[in-house]
Design an enzyme around this catalytic site. Structure first.
Site, PDB file in Angstrom:
ATOM      1  N   SER A 140       0.868  -0.734  -0.082  1.00 59.31           N
ATOM      2  CA  SER A 140      -0.319  -0.221   0.014  1.00 59.31           C
ATOM      3  C   SER A 140       0.880   0.911   0.057  1.00 59.31           C
ATOM      4  O   SER A 140       1.702   1.094  -0.185  1.00 59.31           O
ATOM      5  CB  SER A 140      -1.069   0.270   1.480  1.00 59.31           C
ATOM      6  OG  SER A 140      -1.170   1.627   1.812  1.00 59.31           O
ATOM      7  N   TYR A 153      -1.826  -2.009  10.753  1.00 64.56           N
ATOM      8  CA  TYR A 153      -1.813  -1.842   9.274  1.00 64.56           C
ATOM      9  C   TYR A 153      -0.854  -1.295   8.169  1.00 64.56           C
ATOM     10  O   TYR A 153      -0.062  -1.863   7.866  1.00 64.56           O
ATOM     11  CB  TYR A 153      -3.035  -1.675   8.921  1.00 64.56           C
ATOM     12  CG  TYR A 153      -3.304  -1.503   7.160  1.00 64.56           C
ATOM     13  CD1 TYR A 153      -3.411  -2.332   6.277  1.00 64.56           C
ATOM     14  CD2 TYR A 153      -3.599  -0.390   6.141  1.00 64.56           C
ATOM     15  CE1 TYR A 153      -3.897  -2.724   5.135  1.00 64.56           C
ATOM     16  CE2 TYR A 153      -3.544  -0.337   5.147  1.00 64.56           C
ATOM     17  CZ  TYR A 153      -3.636  -1.293   4.063  1.00 64.56           C
ATOM     18  OH  TYR A 153      -3.806  -2.017   2.691  1.00 64.56           O
TER      19      TYR A 153
HETATM   20  N1  LIG Z   1      -8.633  -1.122  -0.732  1.00 62.74           N
HETATM   21  C1  LIG Z   1      -7.927  -0.166  -0.252  1.00 62.74           C
HETATM   22  O1  LIG Z   1      -8.042   1.197  -0.865  1.00 62.74           O
HETATM   23  C2  LIG Z   1      -6.609  -0.024   0.094  1.00 62.74           C
HETATM   24  C3  LIG Z   1      -5.118   0.860  -0.771  1.00 62.74           C
HETATM   25  C4  LIG Z   1      -4.091  -0.318  -0.420  1.00 62.74           C
HETATM   26  C5  LIG Z   1      -3.986  -1.663  -0.449  1.00 62.74           C
HETATM   27  N2  LIG Z   1      -4.491  -2.560  -0.443  1.00 62.74           N
HETATM   28  C6  LIG Z   1      -4.828  -4.089  -0.082  1.00 62.74           C
HETATM   29  O2  LIG Z   1      -5.241  -4.320  -0.978  1.00 62.74           O
HETATM   30  C7  LIG Z   1      -5.329  -5.957  -0.789  1.00 62.74           C
HETATM   31  C8  LIG Z   1      -6.784  -6.446  -1.131  1.00 62.74           C
HETATM   32  O3  LIG Z   1      -7.427  -5.193  -1.172  1.00 62.74           O
HETATM   33  P1  LIG Z   1      -9.194  -4.891  -1.147  1.00 62.74           P
HETATM   34  O4  LIG Z   1      -8.963  -3.574  -1.625  1.00 62.74           O
HETATM   35  O5  LIG Z   1      -9.255  -5.717  -3.283  1.00 62.74           O
HETATM   36  O6  LIG Z   1     -10.006  -5.436  -0.233  1.00 62.74           O
HETATM   37  P2  LIG Z   1     -11.151  -6.204   0.273  1.00 62.74           P
HETATM   38  O7  LIG Z   1     -12.549  -6.320  -1.403  1.00 62.74           O
HETATM   39  O8  LIG Z   1     -11.666  -6.536   1.382  1.00 62.74           O
HETATM   40  O9  LIG Z   1     -10.171  -7.547  -0.203  1.00 62.74           O
HETATM   41  C9  LIG Z   1     -10.466  -8.362  -0.318  1.00 62.74           C
HETATM   42  C10 LIG Z   1      -9.661  -9.803  -0.436  1.00 62.74           C
HETATM   43  O10 LIG Z   1      -8.783 -10.258   0.891  1.00 62.74           O
HETATM   44  C11 LIG Z   1      -9.314 -12.028   1.562  1.00 62.74           C
HETATM   45  N3  LIG Z   1      -9.714 -12.000   2.717  1.00 62.74           N
HETATM   46  C12 LIG Z   1      -9.402 -11.176   4.210  1.00 62.74           C
HETATM   47  N4  LIG Z   1      -9.050 -11.296   4.917  1.00 62.74           N
HETATM   48  C13 LIG Z   1      -9.095 -13.014   4.822  1.00 62.74           C
HETATM   49  C14 LIG Z   1      -8.630 -13.665   6.089  1.00 62.74           C
HETATM   50  N5  LIG Z   1      -8.507 -14.237   7.281  1.00 62.74           N
HETATM   51  N6  LIG Z   1      -8.344 -15.246   5.109  1.00 62.74           N
HETATM   52  C15 LIG Z   1      -7.727 -15.492   3.687  1.00 62.74           C
HETATM   53  N7  LIG Z   1      -8.678 -13.833   3.126  1.00 62.74           N
HETATM   54  C16 LIG Z   1      -8.862 -13.325   3.700  1.00 62.74           C
HETATM   55  C17 LIG Z   1     -10.915 -10.982   1.621  1.00 62.74           C
HETATM   56  O11 LIG Z   1     -12.155 -12.138   1.249  1.00 62.74           O
HETATM   57  P3  LIG Z   1     -12.623 -12.870   2.334  1.00 62.74           P
HETATM   58  O12 LIG Z   1     -13.346 -12.339   3.686  1.00 62.74           O
HETATM   59  O13 LIG Z   1     -13.935 -14.037   1.654  1.00 62.74           O
HETATM   60  O14 LIG Z   1     -12.045 -13.964   2.853  1.00 62.74           O
HETATM   61  C18 LIG Z   1     -10.692 -10.725  -0.647  1.00 62.74           C
HETATM   62  O15 LIG Z   1     -11.162 -11.496  -1.033  1.00 62.74           O
HETATM   63  C19 LIG Z   1      -5.171  -5.718   0.374  1.00 62.74           C
HETATM   64  O16 LIG Z   1      -3.787  -6.396   0.544  1.00 62.74           O
HETATM   65  C20 LIG Z   1      -4.992  -4.647   1.141  1.00 62.74           C
HETATM   66  O17 LIG Z   1      -4.722  -4.079   2.211  1.00 62.74           O
HETATM   67  C21 LIG Z   1      -6.104  -2.016  -0.319  1.00 62.74           C
END
Ligand SMILES: NC(=O)c1ccc[n+]([C@@H]2O[C@H](COP(=O)([O-])OP(=O)(O)OC[C@H]3O[C@@H](n4cnc5c(N)ncnc54)[C@H](OP(=O)(O)O)[C@@H]3O)[C@@H](O)[C@H]2O)c1
Length: 270
Positions: A140, A153
């Site tokens: 991130s 985080y």
């Molecule tokens: N969205 C943002 O603004 C942002 C910014 C910077 C970085 N990121 C990073 O991008 C990555 C993806 O996030 P996203 O934005 O796509 O969020 P998201 O829509 O909440 O997706 C998160 C994914 O991770 C899975 N996950 C969460 N907890 C888990 C667990 N305990 N075991 C297995 N799988 C798990 C969720 O699946 P289930 O709930 O089905 O388990 C989901 O598929 C993350 O690493 C996040 O830190 C996001």
């Protein structure tokens, strides 16, 4: 020609789902991992029908200590080797560190750091032996600064960036590359789960995933999608660390966010 396989964690939604679509579109078989089995099966069906690839689903809670071993056993049973590893699953806790449920913080370290490291550790030797592999670790912009009120985080993402860059250097010339995707605010379920309001300026998930996917195939080390995110990262490198920390804290202070909302609400009711 042997078909290649991509493993994507956090494939049930958001950036991970979009990474899976991109890999399938390029003809990679996909191993889809997350907790929500129903969503994984829906995605598997769409990918197999649309792109004529084979998709596998494995429901796992990556905060659990034995989860990566279970994934590895599943891969052995299916006789799968992984050529592309997308360590994408992750989540954030928010609020004052002293007040956040300890198990939530520890679970986030397990998903964001431990599972990512263990999957890389267990799958990398095979890639090195075969002389080919692509690894994408999702960090991130938070990786570049300390983040008061999301302290764990931000620290987990700093780990992911440091680990990825170091590993990329170790693997130079091996045929295996390690990339680190550092998105800014992205429109996914991430903010909902962290109990924070989605910032006004967020990028669509598919654009973030595309930048990460393309950069990974090219073996790029650090990928920051979006001009404003790149500007923020550049600024973060030059600002004194303490000032940077105070600024991030001011933006994320829950009391301040509450105050802003109240003022906004009052303006509407006048
Ligand atoms: N969205 C943002 O603004 C942002 C910014 C910077 C970085 N990121 C990073 O991008 C990555 C993806 O996030 P996203 O934005 O796509 O969020 P998201 O829509 O909440 O997706 C998160 C994914 O991770 C899975 N996950 C969460 N907890 C888990 C667990 N305990 N075991 C297995 N799988 C798990 C969720 O699946 P289930 O709930 O089905 O388990 C989901 O598929 C993350 O690493 C996040 O830190 C996001």
């Amino acid at each position: 020609m042997l078909r290649k396989t991509a493993l994507i964690t956090g494939a049930s939604g958001g950036i991970g789902l979009d990474l899976a679509v991109l890999a399938a579109r390029d003809g990679f078989d996909c191993v889809l991992i997350a907790r929500n089995e129903k969503k994984l099966t829906e995605l598997k069906n769409v990918l197999e029908k649309r792109y004529q690839i084979k998709a596998y689903t494995f429901a796992a809670d990556l905060s659990q200590a034995d989860s990566v071993s279970r994934v590895l056993t599943y891969l052995d049973e299916q006789e799968l080797t992984v050529d592309l590893l997308f360590n994408n699953a992750g989540f954030a806790t928010s609020g004052r560190f002293a007040e956040i449920d300890p198990s939530e913080d520890i679970d986030s370290i397990h998903v964001n750091v431990v599972a990512l490291t263990e999957l890389t550790k267990r799958l990398l030797p095979g890639m090195v032996d075969r002389g080919f592999g692509r690894i994408l670790n999702v960090a991130s912009v938070a990786a570049f600064m300390p983040g008061p009120y999301m302290s764990v985080y931000y620290a987990t993402k700093a780990y992911v960036l440091s680990f990825s860059e170091a590993l990329a250097s170790e693997l130079d010339g091996s045929g295996v590359t390690v990339s680190c995707l550092c998105p800014g605010p992205t429109d996914t379920n991430f903010f909902n789960r962290a109990n924070i309001t989605l910032p006004f300026q967020s990028m669509p998930s598919h654009l973030v995933a595309f930048a990460g996917y393309r950069g990974t195939l090219k073996g790029k080390r650090v990928i920051v999608p979006g001009a404003s995110n790149r500007a923020m990262v550049s600024l973060a490198k030059f600002l004194p660390r303490r000032l940077l920390t105070e600024l991030t804290g001011r933006i994320q202070d829950p009391a301040r966010q509450e105050q802003d909302t109240t003022e906004e609400d009052l303006a509407y009711s006048n």
